[in-house]
Design an enzyme around this catalytic site. Structure first.
Site, PDB file in Angstrom:
ATOM      1  CG  PHE A   1      -2.823  40.602  19.748  1.00 15.38           C
ATOM      2  CD1 PHE A   1      -3.394  39.830  18.754  1.00 15.38           C
ATOM      3  CD2 PHE A   1      -3.564  41.630  20.296  1.00 15.38           C
ATOM      4  CE1 PHE A   1      -4.677  40.079  18.304  1.00 15.38           C
ATOM      5  CE2 PHE A   1      -4.848  41.898  19.854  1.00 15.38           C
ATOM      6  CZ  PHE A   1      -5.412  41.125  18.860  1.00 15.38           C
TER       7      PHE A   1
ATOM      8  CG  HIS B   1      -8.190  33.209  14.862  1.00 14.08           C
ATOM      9  ND1 HIS B   1      -6.813  33.210  14.813  1.00 14.08           N
ATOM     10  CD2 HIS B   1      -8.549  34.362  15.478  1.00 14.08           C
ATOM     11  CE1 HIS B   1      -6.365  34.320  15.363  1.00 14.08           C
ATOM     12  NE2 HIS B   1      -7.401  35.048  15.781  1.00 14.08           N
TER      13      HIS B   1
ATOM     14  CB  CYS C   1      -7.659  37.456  13.596  1.00 18.91           C
ATOM     15  SG  CYS C   1      -6.821  38.299  14.957  1.00 18.91           S
TER      16      CYS C   1
ATOM     17  CG  ASN D   1      -5.376  36.663  18.424  1.00 18.95           C
ATOM     18  OD1 ASN D   1      -4.827  36.342  17.369  1.00 18.95           O
ATOM     19  ND2 ASN D   1      -6.542  37.285  18.432  1.00 18.95           N
TER      20      ASN D   1
END
Length: 392
Positions: free
Chosen positions: A217, A307, A166, A340
């Site tokens: 995700f 993020h 990430c 994500n």
């Protein structure tokens, strides 16, 4: 790593000579759009699992992630061709890499083309490529296939960052900044591309942590053009990248753990991760701001491009730094719309940041010129960049 001139803080938005700037952004996604409200039934039907407890757990996770939509490479066509991907315990790494290697290249090429179009200059002006992915494994790497897919010159210099997780997007941005500032006249294409197929598995009581990834995700690609001393005739800088640092936290390497096995990637996120980030984020930000010589340290007078690792991480950062709710709005929007997306996410966050910045200007409200770009990845590694919003 010079300090910020106090006079610059009140100056017109022009980039400083020799400092790297982001000149364009671009993104791309696979064709499969997944609505979070339908994910649970679809996932358990696809994997032929009827465990009610696991299904209830995934249902709860899907609600807590705040994700509404995501894009994924996985499709009915892929599962018809490779039904073994939905079966527990089989050796499928070869099939997964065959799918992933092609998919990430296709998305990276598409995102890069969109970015180059937004940039407005010729593709032949690209001198360097930084390519980031944690979703493929091959030799030569995806950097070469991206260059080939775009038709870049064989003289293009390439850098490959694999399995950075990430933090990969901001790590790539830090590397691109260094290249741009040390090679006058260069134009660096940073491309990120990710797919979750590398770790797709059926639900299992032995791997309850897998359900977090299923709920959180997403897939996609991102791209940026980075260069210093923008041409005022044909380039419009979006952000200046002033100072970049990286730190890892000793003895935390098991907090984000991924292993490439015969069944693909086995991935574990520790429950302690949000707390570890909360405990260390303020000192990291102070170090970054201090390195830049930034005079003001009021966090709410800065923008925050963070993020979106998950709502727990964003909530803890907001709490620890005492940020007003709107500061992390671009990160929360990116999480809601795309999940994500690992290294890609920072591109989506920056796009939303520019959009919200324009709204502030249109309302004649004061916007924040200086801010931080942050990401957290395996290590545990903190990546941070002091940036300046140049979009006018």
């Amino acid at each position: 790593m010079g300090s910020i001139d106090a006079a610059v803080l009140g100056s017109e938005k022009k980039s400083n000579p020799g400092k790297a700037t982001i000149l364009a952004l671009g993104k791309a996604f696979p064709h499969q759009l997944v609505m979070q409200e339908y994910l649970v039934d679809g996932y358990f039907k696809t994997t032929k699992c009827d465990d009610p407890e696991l299904k209830q757990k995934l249902t709860r996770l899907c609600k807590t992630t705040t994700v509404k939509t995501r894009y994924v490479v996985m499709s009915e066509e892929i599962l018809k061709k490779y039904p073994e991907l939905a079966i527990e315990g089989g050796s499928t790494v070869t099939q997964r890499l065959d799918i992933c290697n092609d998919a990430v290249t296709e998305m990276a090429v598409e995102a890069s083309r969109a970015c180059i179009k937004n940039w407005g200059r010729s593709i032949s002006d690209i001198t360097h490529v930084v390519y980031v992915s944690s979703s493929e494994a091959r030799l030569p790497g995806g950097d070469l296939y991206l260059a080939k897919g775009l038709g870049l010159s064989p003289d293009t210099h390439r850098v490959l960052l694999y399995f950075v997780g990430c933090s990969g997007g901001v790590a790539g941005l830090r590397v691109a900044k260094d290249i741009a500032e040390n090679n006058p006249g260069s134009r660096v294409l940073l491309a990120t591309s990710e797919t979750t197929i590398i770790g797709f598995k059926p639900p299992s009581v032995d791997r309850p942590y897998d359900l977090v990834g299923v709920a959180l995700f997403g897939d996609g690609a991102g791209a940026m053009i980075i260069g210093s001393d923008p041409d005022p005739i044909c380039e419009k800088p979006l952000f200046e990248l002033h100072t970049a640092i990286q730190n890892f936290l000793p003895e935390t390497e098991k907090m984000i753990d991924g292993r490439l096995t015969e069944q693909g990637i086995n991935f574990k996120l520790s429950r302690e991760l949000p707390q570890i980030i909360e405990d260390n984020v303020e000192n990291f930000c102070k170090k970054l701001i201090g390195k830049a010589g930034l005079a003001h340290k009021n966090y709410n007078q800065m923008f925050w491009a963070v993020h979106p690792g998950g709502p727990a991480i964003l909530n803890r950062i907001e709490k620890r730094l005492n940020l007003s709710p709107e500061k992390l709005s671009p990160s929360r929007r990116a999480l809601m719309d795309y999940g994500n997306a690992s290294s890609n996410s920072i591109v989506y966050v920056l796009e939303y940041m520019l959009e919200e910045s324009k709204k502030v200007r249109n309302m004649n409200e004061e916007e924040n010129e200086w801010g931080l770009i942050l990401a957290f990845g395996p290590g545990v590694t903190f990546e941070g960049i002091i940036a300046r919003n140049l979009d006018v």
